[in-house]
Structure formats: structure tokens, C-alpha cells
Design a protein around this motif. Structure first.
Motif, PDB file in Angstrom:
ATOM      1  N   LYS A 247      12.077  -6.628   1.364  1.00 24.35           N
ATOM      2  CA  LYS A 247      11.272  -5.416   1.513  1.00 24.35           C
ATOM      3  C   LYS A 247      10.476  -5.469   2.801  1.00 24.35           C
ATOM      4  O   LYS A 247      10.329  -6.521   3.430  1.00 24.35           O
ATOM      5  N   ALA A 249       6.762  -3.398   4.501  1.00 26.33           N
ATOM      6  CA  ALA A 249       5.710  -2.390   4.403  1.00 26.33           C
ATOM      7  C   ALA A 249       5.950  -1.338   5.469  1.00 26.33           C
ATOM      8  O   ALA A 249       6.209  -1.673   6.632  1.00 26.33           O
ATOM      9  N   GLU A 254       6.339   0.558   0.355  1.00 24.16           N
ATOM     10  CA  GLU A 254       7.219  -0.593   0.499  1.00 24.16           C
ATOM     11  C   GLU A 254       8.655  -0.134   0.309  1.00 24.16           C
ATOM     12  O   GLU A 254       8.979   0.527  -0.688  1.00 24.16           O
TER      13      GLU A 254
END
Length: 541
Positions: A247, A249, A254
Motif C-alpha cells: 500500500k 498513502a 491508502e
């Protein structure tokens, strides 16, 4: 933006209790039926993708692979499944050279890895489903045995692949009508596939990987020189596995992806590079926006071709490739005035060193969100049909190389570089981390580019879900050295890009096809979009 109702197009779809978006109407309808009978989003996705493997046979099927991201409501978690297959145990560069194979060909038995979609469906269903797999396969069985009308985009793709199908006697017999692709509206039946689906429905995935169905696939491949064995297929029953998602940000959210051997990490790279630019005031259709995206993609796909491989056999430096400092340095290479004439070697930012799937998503009443992709890779995969079982075999192993020492060199039980990538966007809410959008954009190598075009269209430029999918696309094709441009991009923008140094080529067919569902938790609504480049739709209730 307000929609121009004088212009052709479609509006975003709204619902409150459940929604599905797929590339065929019957698959979307199937998903909603499952939800209304008490199944969850994952059940609905499996039923829909099984139908797609029958009614959109050029794109997907049980002879292919799958990936899934699933966000169970109230957990704050994203579950990732890798349902990609492995090369046969005997597949080595030496063994292929001994058979006078000097390069991999997309219609060869040597590019057929063990299909893992069915293994993935069963693992997901047993772990998180509510409805028995056999029940979920009933609509697909009905479509196979009773037939289903060929839709417009399917017919177009089928016609484009007719030469490939003619190259395999079984495929020509079963998938051509009087030597030609079936016309729009032709009711196409697949009784052999129906029997195979019935066997899976009754006996589970084991029926596919052991016994007469597996024997038929092995015999078909070995008759064409393949190295596959029934033992390879038996091991395929447990090929699918849960993996830790990756993942990044981005814009207060996210963005989640499946890890390598899938190419989701390149979505994270692209977002990281683009995030450092100010939003172009000229808008989403501007040369400035497209130019930056092209240049970022050229850098990212350079890294893909050098590093993306099976992490169980080689080191894939995900951390380095998604490091903010590294992506900042790549961004600094991009000029708003001109295209890069040269790029640094993969994995670096120092110029001085220079010397083609179905995607669907479902959200249920509880808020469970499923992002699912299933593929044969190229149109009709390898074009090799296991005729007795009705299984069209994919050509995912075409992502391998024969170059020894390369991270993606073919090897026993190795997974190839994969292009299919589901996406999921999560965001902190009153109840913690929650899914706000399962999404995806199919289209082979285009997918990281397609996903980031869609995400930035929606979250950066403010287009609604449907508008963000509709927006014209382009792609710097890494294997062609040109920017492939859809026809709806304004001529003035294409001209400007050309003057900036991009080699432009107009596309005969558009790029990919996307689906997305935005979960508006504040309003208590679901907002869906489905790509007009395909035959499908989003529906909610």
C-alpha cells in the motif's frame, strides 16, 4: 462537473444496499442475484466472474489466473489473494533449448502455466464466503449449456483473434462458425465447458486439477510439445495463496495492491511520482497532465521490465522502488517542456549513467468490498483449447524470459510477471480504516497506467466515478516505443504532445475497461461506474 445530457454517455449508478460493476450485463445481474439471496460481496464476485468466463471467453475463463483484494466490513483489513499459476516442474531454459525453443511464442504450449483461477475461487469461498461454490457456479453452467448471445465488444475482440483460433484445430472447431468469429447476437454454447463446471460444482476444485479434466489439459499440451504433467496440475490445487498486500498513502487515503509477481507496485510508484506535482490548472484533458503521466509511466515500466518477478524465487526490491526519496528523484527527471530522450538504467535516477482480462467489483449491504480480476492474458490466451473439457488455456507464461540471470527467467514452479491487478482504496472514518472504493482497469500491460489515470481523474480532478472511467486514455507502450492515443483525445492536445517529443500512434481499439464502486459512507450510498469501452454495466439496489 455537471454532465452534458446532450452528449452520448451514461451517468454514474446509485444504490444503497448493494452494487456490482462488471464488463457484461449478465454478470452484473448474477452478482446482484447472489447478494439478494444472502450471499456476500465475495460470493457475488465469484459467481459473476464464472459467468464472465463463459460469456466473455476471449478475456477470461477457468483456464486462467486471478487476483483478489477483499475488505471485510468492520475489520480495517484488506485480504489479498494471489491466484497465479506456476510453470511446470520441467520448465527450464535448458529443457526448452533442447526442444529447439529459442524464444517464447504466445501460442506455444510452453507459455501455458498451470491455471490457478479455480484454486483461487475455492480458497476464497471456503475462507470468506457464505454460499456454496456449487451454487455460485449455477448461472455460469446455465450460460454454457444453454448458450448466450455474443455482445458487440466481445464480437469485435473475437474477430480480431480469429487467426489465432484458426491455428489450433480444436479452437477452430469450437470457437469459429464456418471458419469465422460468431457475429453479434449469435447464441454461443459450450457444452463441454458446462460439464466441467458441473464437475467443479459437485466435487470442488479437485475435479479440475485431478482426474479426467486435468488429464485432458495435460494431453492437449503435451501433444503440442509441452512439458506439463498430471502431477503439475495436481499441485495446482493448492497454488492460490493469501499474501500480504502492499500500500501507499495518497491524498489522505491508502491505496492497496497485491504484491509481486503482480504489477500493483507500479501503481504505487506512479502515484508517488505524480503526487509531487501541482494539479495542472488546464484540467484532465490537457497536454500538461498527459505528458507528466506519460513520462512517469516510462520510468516506472522501465523498472517493471527489470525487476518484476516471482518473489519466492528472486529478490524484488519493492521497498526501494516505492521509496519516497527514489520517487522524488524520478519526478525531478520530468520536464514540463519536453519528453525525455534518454532514461537512466532501471532502479536509478542518475542520467549520467545512461549508456492486453476481466475486472469486476462488488459491495454488499454490510459494506464488504471485493475487487476481483480474472484473465487469460491475451485474447483467447494461448489459443489452445482442451477440447474434451472445454477449457481455453491462458498464455500467462509469455511474461517469462529465456534470458538466464534475468529475474523473470523461466524456471520450475515459478510464477511469471503478471499484469492483472485489482485495486482498493481505504480511508480512516468514524469506525477506523474502511474501504471506500474497490476499482480496477483491465487491459494487460496498460493496467498500472489505467488505474492511475482513473484514480487521478476522480480524486484529483474531481470527475465522478463514471466520468473518471470515460475520460480518454493514452499509454506509452513499453514494447513499441510509441504513445498509443485514443481517438477522443483532442487533436490540439495530441499535436502539443507530438511537439514535446512524443511519438504518437492512434489506437484502433480503446485502452482496457474499468469498473469502480465508490462507497459514500456519509450519504449512505454506493456510486458505481462501468466502462463504455466494454459491454458491461453497474447496477445497484
Amino acid at each position: 462537473m455537471k454532465r452534458d445530457f446532450h452528449a452520448p454517455g451514461r451517468s454514474a449508478v446509485y444504490g444503497s444496499r448493494g452494487m456490482a460493476a462488471t464488463s457484461m450485463p449478465i454478470a452484473t445481474f448474477t452478482a446482484l442475484e447472489v447478494l439478494q439471496k444472502g450471499g456476500n460481496a465475495l460470493d457475488a464476485a465469484i459467481a459473476a466472474v464464472a459467468v464472465l468466463g463463459v460469456v466473455e471467453p476471449q478475456s477470461t475463463g477457468i483456464g486462467g489466473d486471478c487476483f483478489c483484494l477483499y475488505a471485510p466490513a468492520g475489520t480495517g483489513r484488506v485480504i489479498a489473494l494471489n491466484g497465479s499459476g506456476r510453470a511446470p516442474a520441467a520448465s527450464t531454459p535448458e529443457a526448452l533449448r533442447a526442444r529447439q525453443v529459442s524464444s517464447l511464442v504466445n501460442t506455444s504450449a510452453h507459455v501455458v502455466t498451470i491455471p490457478t483461477a479455480v484454486s483461487g475461487w475455492e480458497l476464497l469461498n471456503k475462507t470468506y464466503g457464505r454460499t456454496e461454490l456449487g451454487e455460485l457456479l449455477r448461472p455460469a453452467i446455465r450460460c454454457a449449456e444453454e448458450g448466450w448471445p455474443v455482445h458487440a465488444r466481445v464480437a469485435s475482440d473475437w474477430a480480431s483473434a480469429a487467426a489465432k483460433l484458426r491455428g489450433n484445430e480444436a479452437s477452430a472447431r469450437r470457437f469459429l462458425v464456418d471458419g469465422q468469429a460468431p457475429a453479434i447476437g449469435h447464441r454461443f454454447t459450450q457444452p463441454e465447458l458446462g460439464r466441467t463446471l458441473r464437475a467443479i460444482a459437485t466435487h470442488g476444485a479437485r475435479a479440475f486439477y485431478e482426474g479426467e479434466i486435468a488429464a485432458d489439459m495435460v494431453a492437449t499440451l503435451r501433444a503440442l510439445g509441452g512439458l506439463h504433467t498430471e502431477e503439475d496440475f495436481a499441485k495446482g490445487l493448492r497454488n492460490a495463496d493469501f499474501v500480504e498486500p502492499i500500500k501507499t498513502a495518497w491524498r489522505g487515503m491508502e491505496v492497496y495492491q497485491c504484491p509481486p509477481n503482480g504489477s500493483g507496485l507500479h501503481v504505487l510508484q506512479l502515484l508517488g511520482i505524480l503526487d509531487g506535482f501541482e494539479t495542472p490548472a488546464q484540467g484532465p484533458l490537457s497536454a500538461e497532465r498527459y505528458h507528466r503521466h506519460i513520462e512517469a509511466a516510462r520510468l516506472v515500466y522501465r523498472d517493471r521490465d527489470a525487476f518484476l518477478a516471482d518473489p519466492s524465487q528472486v529478490d524484488v526490491p519493492v521497498g526501494m522502488l516505492t521509496d519516497r526519496g527514489y520517487l522524488d528523484r524520478l519526478r525531478a527527471l520530468i520536464s514540463d517542456e519536453r519528453a525525455m530522450k534518454a532514461m537512466p538504467p532501471a532502479g536509478t535516477s542518475d542520467l549520467a549513467k545512461h549508456k492486453d482480462t476481466v475486472y469486476l467489483c462488488v459491495v454488499d449491504e454490510e459494506g464488504n468490498a471485493c475487487s476481483f480480476i480474472n484473465s487469460l492474458f491475451e485474447s483467447f490466451g494461448s489459443g489452445i483449447l482442451a477440447e474434451k473439457s472445454g477449457v481455453m488455456l491462458h498464455n500467462r507464461g509469455y511474461g517469462f524470459r529465456l534470458q538466464e540471470g534475468h529475474p523473470n527467467c523461466i524456471a520450475p514452479n515459478k510464477r511469471p510477471m503478471h499484469t492483472i491487478i485489482p485495486g482498493m482504496v481505504m480511508q480512516d472514518g468514524p469506525r477506523g480504516l474502511e474501504a471506500i472504493m474497490p476499482y480496477g482497469v483491465m487491459g494487460g500491460h496498460f493496467q498500472p497506467m489505467g488505474q492511475t489515470l482513473f484514480l487521478t481523474n476522480h480524486f484529483e480532478f474531481g470527475l465522478d466515478v463514471q466520468e473518471a472511467i470515460d475520460c480518454p486514455r493514452l499509454f506509452p507502450a513499453p514494447d513499441k516505443g510509441v504513445v498509443e492515443v485514443e481517438k477522443r483525445i483532442p487533436a490540439s492536445v495530441v499535436d502539443r504532445l507530438s511537439r514535446m517529443g512524443h511519438d504518437i500512434a492512434l489506437m484502433e481499439k480503446p485502452h482496457g475497461g474499468g469498473q469502480a464502486i465508490f462507497i459514500d459512507r456519509k450519504a449512505g450510498t454506493l456510486v458505481g461506474g462501468s466502462d463504455p469501452r466494454k459491454d458491461g454495466c453497474a447496477l445497484g439496489f
